[in-house]
Design a protein around this motif. Structure first.
Motif, mmCIF file in Angstrom:
data_model
loop_
_atom_site.group_PDB
_atom_site.id
_atom_site.type_symbol
_atom_site.label_atom_id
_atom_site.label_comp_id
_atom_site.label_asym_id
_atom_site.label_seq_id
_atom_site.Cartn_x
_atom_site.Cartn_y
_atom_site.Cartn_z
ATOM 1 N N VAL A 199 -3.026 -56.734 -29.209
ATOM 2 C CA VAL A 199 -3.725 -55.847 -30.134
ATOM 3 C C VAL A 199 -2.701 -54.902 -30.748
ATOM 4 C CG1 VAL A 199 -4.263 -54.270 -28.204
ATOM 5 C CG2 VAL A 199 -5.630 -54.162 -30.281
ATOM 6 N N VAL A 200 -2.927 -54.527 -32.016
ATOM 7 C CA VAL A 200 -2.111 -53.466 -32.609
ATOM 8 C C VAL A 200 -3.050 -52.512 -33.354
ATOM 9 C CG1 VAL A 200 -1.540 -54.825 -34.701
ATOM 10 C CG2 VAL A 200 -0.120 -52.866 -34.058
ATOM 11 N N ALA A 201 -2.955 -51.234 -32.983
ATOM 12 C CA ALA A 201 -3.814 -50.231 -33.605
ATOM 13 C C ALA A 201 -3.286 -49.890 -34.995
ATOM 14 C CB ALA A 201 -3.844 -48.973 -32.732
ATOM 15 N N VAL A 202 -4.194 -49.758 -35.956
ATOM 16 C CA VAL A 202 -3.797 -49.300 -37.297
ATOM 17 C C VAL A 202 -4.581 -48.050 -37.681
ATOM 18 C CG1 VAL A 202 -2.962 -51.535 -38.111
ATOM 19 C CG2 VAL A 202 -5.377 -50.982 -38.375
ATOM 20 N N GLY A 203 -5.308 -47.481 -36.714
ATOM 21 C CA GLY A 203 -6.068 -46.263 -36.900
ATOM 22 C C GLY A 203 -6.642 -45.871 -35.553
ATOM 23 N N PRO A 261 6.941 -49.637 -38.888
ATOM 24 C CA PRO A 261 6.659 -48.202 -38.723
ATOM 25 C C PRO A 261 5.871 -47.606 -39.894
ATOM 26 C CG PRO A 261 8.927 -48.667 -38.105
ATOM 27 C CD PRO A 261 8.375 -49.935 -38.692
ATOM 28 N N ASP A 262 6.089 -48.104 -41.118
ATOM 29 C CA ASP A 262 5.349 -47.575 -42.264
ATOM 30 C C ASP A 262 3.965 -48.219 -42.406
ATOM 31 O OD1 ASP A 262 5.935 -50.095 -43.149
ATOM 32 O OD2 ASP A 262 7.220 -49.486 -44.820
ATOM 33 N N GLY A 263 3.650 -49.184 -41.546
ATOM 34 C CA GLY A 263 2.335 -49.805 -41.567
ATOM 35 C C GLY A 263 2.147 -50.851 -42.650
ATOM 36 N N ARG A 264 3.182 -51.095 -43.439
ATOM 37 C CA ARG A 264 3.018 -52.027 -44.555
ATOM 38 C C ARG A 264 2.947 -53.485 -44.086
ATOM 39 N NH1 ARG A 264 7.039 -52.407 -49.821
ATOM 40 N NH2 ARG A 264 6.136 -54.302 -50.698
ATOM 41 N N VAL A 276 8.372 -65.751 -35.734
ATOM 42 C CA VAL A 276 7.648 -64.514 -36.025
ATOM 43 C C VAL A 276 7.297 -64.566 -37.506
ATOM 44 C CG1 VAL A 276 7.866 -62.017 -36.307
ATOM 45 C CG2 VAL A 276 8.705 -63.104 -34.221
ATOM 46 N N THR A 277 6.007 -64.400 -37.815
ATOM 47 C CA THR A 277 5.585 -64.405 -39.216
ATOM 48 C C THR A 277 5.369 -62.964 -39.670
ATOM 49 O OG1 THR A 277 4.505 -66.537 -38.884
ATOM 50 C CG2 THR A 277 3.894 -65.324 -40.860
ATOM 51 N N VAL A 278 5.889 -62.657 -40.852
ATOM 52 C CA VAL A 278 5.748 -61.323 -41.438
ATOM 53 C C VAL A 278 4.617 -61.391 -42.462
ATOM 54 C CG1 VAL A 278 6.906 -59.524 -42.767
ATOM 55 C CG2 VAL A 278 8.225 -60.928 -41.163
ATOM 56 N N TYR A 279 3.597 -60.553 -42.274
ATOM 57 C CA TYR A 279 2.480 -60.477 -43.219
ATOM 58 C C TYR A 279 2.495 -59.120 -43.895
ATOM 59 C CZ TYR A 279 0.412 -64.406 -40.595
ATOM 60 O OH TYR A 279 0.184 -65.606 -39.976
ATOM 61 N N GLU A 280 2.030 -59.087 -45.126
ATOM 62 C CA GLU A 280 1.831 -57.797 -45.782
ATOM 63 C C GLU A 280 0.352 -57.456 -45.721
ATOM 64 O OE1 GLU A 280 3.550 -55.405 -49.578
ATOM 65 O OE2 GLU A 280 2.991 -57.474 -49.904
ATOM 66 N N VAL A 304 8.447 -52.971 -31.825
ATOM 67 C CA VAL A 304 9.074 -52.468 -33.046
ATOM 68 C C VAL A 304 9.688 -51.102 -32.756
ATOM 69 C CG1 VAL A 304 8.710 -51.820 -35.455
ATOM 70 C CG2 VAL A 304 7.441 -53.743 -34.487
ATOM 71 N N ASP A 305 10.983 -50.964 -33.020
ATOM 72 C CA ASP A 305 11.686 -49.696 -32.863
ATOM 73 C C ASP A 305 11.202 -48.772 -33.981
ATOM 74 O OD1 ASP A 305 13.489 -47.583 -32.992
ATOM 75 O OD2 ASP A 305 15.210 -48.823 -32.449
ATOM 76 N N SER A 306 10.557 -47.665 -33.599
ATOM 77 C CA SER A 306 9.922 -46.818 -34.616
ATOM 78 C C SER A 306 10.955 -46.105 -35.489
ATOM 79 C CB SER A 306 8.987 -45.803 -33.953
ATOM 80 O OG SER A 306 9.715 -45.038 -33.029
ATOM 81 N N THR A 307 12.206 -46.017 -35.032
ATOM 82 C CA THR A 307 13.241 -45.360 -35.834
ATOM 83 C C THR A 307 13.861 -46.317 -36.843
ATOM 84 O OG1 THR A 307 13.774 -44.293 -33.746
ATOM 85 C CG2 THR A 307 15.195 -43.778 -35.608
ATOM 86 N N SER A 308 14.343 -47.461 -36.360
ATOM 87 C CA SER A 308 15.061 -48.392 -37.241
ATOM 88 C C SER A 308 14.147 -49.432 -37.864
ATOM 89 C CB SER A 308 16.147 -49.110 -36.439
ATOM 90 O OG SER A 308 15.543 -49.908 -35.437
ATOM 91 N N GLY A 309 12.989 -49.670 -37.266
ATOM 92 C CA GLY A 309 12.117 -50.751 -37.718
ATOM 93 C C GLY A 309 12.521 -52.098 -37.156
ATOM 94 N N ASP A 310 13.612 -52.162 -36.377
ATOM 95 C CA ASP A 310 14.065 -53.431 -35.802
ATOM 96 C C ASP A 310 13.041 -53.997 -34.829
ATOM 97 O OD1 ASP A 310 16.347 -53.018 -37.216
ATOM 98 O OD2 ASP A 310 17.665 -52.708 -35.478
#
Ligand SMILES: *[C@@H]1O[C@H](CO)[C@@H](O)[C@H](O)[C@H]1NC(C)=O
Ligand SMILES: *[C@@H]1O[C@H](CO)[C@@H](O)[C@H](O)[C@H]1NC(C)=O
Ligand SMILES: *[C@@H]1O[C@H](CO)[C@@H](O)[C@H](O)[C@H]1NC(C)=O
Length: 394
Positions: A199-203, A261-264, A276-280, A304-310
């Motif tokens: 699960v990943v929270a978005v709110g 980190p920006d939620g995009r 790993v698939t990247v979705y927008e 996800v590293d919240s500082t670098s986004g790595d």
């Protein structure tokens, strides 16, 4: 010579009745049928060989560490997923039930008690403590899997996947950081929760989750996995609406899920495909695939590293070892941690992949997650130990 002789033999073997028109049609159908059988046999063989290849009998783990590593004591029933708060407090799920995922599980794991542990990256030499869960929570029906936290000024909301005995659920809890306890708020169940993995929270009231398959019974799930039916999916759950919606309708074992980190962007791993698939994220929370990062190993949870986004990935690099390990925890299974350094802010990313840690299974078997914080790494496993490493170089 041999070819010529072979051809002569074939020609001499063709039945004489093929010369009449009606028989020619029959011959054609016989030939057509034989070609179809041949192609099917080749495809089945190819499938079986690809499954055997993906089990990794030809692979071997050579140990290496990014710095000094130690096993964190006090947590031996797995540490499947980890979420790290901004202040360096890590929440760790322990006591997974693997049977709904179609794995035979070591009998000693069937009686595990589900727990959430706390590790503080600001005290790297300390061990874990158990986070008590207060309120009317059924502790006897708690087998946690994926975890995600939504941090706000006044409230820290924790979402935990729970394989309950009779149904899948996501538990919602509130973390009290002052006295280090969890307050049970409510459980979410939904017909779309089939075989929830992460699960990943978005709110504070909304999240995405993955179903890593469709069937929950052992043999059916084995067939589903063996035949590689893409019956997993990704669901968006809106707490205000009180229901889920399918956002990725077909997937081969979508497993770990996390966000940039920006939620995009939303990231989803597939251990079977090795990607790993990247979705927008779209305005309506639909997911638009942007990029597939091929890893040629089996990634589990995505950190996800919240500082670098790595991205940091706990991986099962030798499939057959992990399968045997789940059946008998004394059997070692190789662990592997990959670091995906992102070299651009916008997807499709340019990136570098480095292997930060490999263990042959004696320190940690079956690594499922690797959380990075301030030059330290916490490596969790499905059903084994938790390791802490100093990250000096790799
Ligand atoms: C953590 O556990 C290990 C092994 O039991 C012990 O040596 C160490 O002192 C513990 N750390 C702390 C800070 O208590
Ligand atoms: C922590 O604080 C909360 C709210 O003040 C309280 O309900 C709870 O009992 C406390 N937990 C512990 C373990 O003391
Ligand atoms: C696990 O393997 C060990 C060593 O091979 C063996 O002694 C033990 O009986 C096995 N346990 C189970 C539950 O099969």
């Amino acid at each position: 010579m041999a070819v010529v002789r072979g051809m002569t033999r074939v020609r001499s073997q063709s039945p004489p009745h093929c010369l009449s028109l009606n028989s020619q049609q029959k011959c054609f159908f016989t030939m057509f049928r034989n070609i179809l059988i041949g192609i099917s046999a080749a495809l089945i063989l190819q499938h079986i060989l690809s499954v055997i290849y993906s089990l990794g009998f030809h692979k071997r783990a050579y140990n290496h560490r990014p710095g000094s590593c130690r096993v964190v004591t006090g947590i031996d029933s797995g540490s499947e997923d980890i979420h790290v708060l901004r202040n360096g407090l890590a929440l760790i799920t322990s006591g997974i039930d693997l049977t709904p995922l179609g794995h035979l599980m070591d009998p000693s794991g069937l009686t595990w008690k589900g727990r959430i542990y706390l590790f503080d990256f600001k005290q790297p030499n300390a061990n874990v403590t158990e986070l008590p869960i207060l309120g009317s929570f059924d502790h006897s029906d708690f087998r946690p899997h994926g975890i995600s936290v939504w941090e706000e000024e006044t409230q820290t909301t924790v979402f935990v996947v729970n394989h309950k005995q009779h149904r899948e659920a996501i538990e919602v809890l509130s973390l009290n950081q002052d006295n280090k306890s969890l307050q049970y708020l409510y459980s979410i169940t939904d017909p779309l929760m089939r075989s929830v993995n992460d699960v990943v929270a978005v709110g504070s009231n909304s999240f995405y989750f993955t179903n890593d398959g469709y069937n929950n019974q052992l043999f059916k799930r084995f067939l589903e996995r063996f035949l590689k039916f893409p019956w997993g999916n990704v669901i968006y759950y809106d707490g205000d609406a009180g229901r889920g919606q399918v956002v990725v309708s077909r997937g081969l074992e979508p497993n770990g899920i996390n966000r940039s980190p920006d939620g995009r962007y939303i990231y989803v791993s597939s251990p079977i495909v090795g990607t790993v698939t990247v979705y927008e994220q779209q305005a309506d929370h639909a997911l638009q695939p942007i990029q597939v990062i091929d890893l040629s190993t089996s990634p589990d949870n995505i950190y996800v590293d919240s500082t670098s986004g790595d991205l940091w990935l706990g991986c099962h690099m030798i499939g057959y070892q992990s399968m045997l390990h789940f059946q008998n925890f004394t059997q070692p299974a190789a662990s592997q941690v990959l670091h995906i350094q992102l070299n651009s802010k916008v997807a499709p990313y340019t990136y570098d992949i480095r292997e930060a840690y490999v263990d042959d299974g004696r320190q940690v078997s079956g690594s499922s997650v690797a959380a990075y914080y301030n030059k330290q790494l916490l490596i969790g496993s499905v059903a084994h130990k938790l390791a802490h490493c100093q990250v000096v170089a790799f």
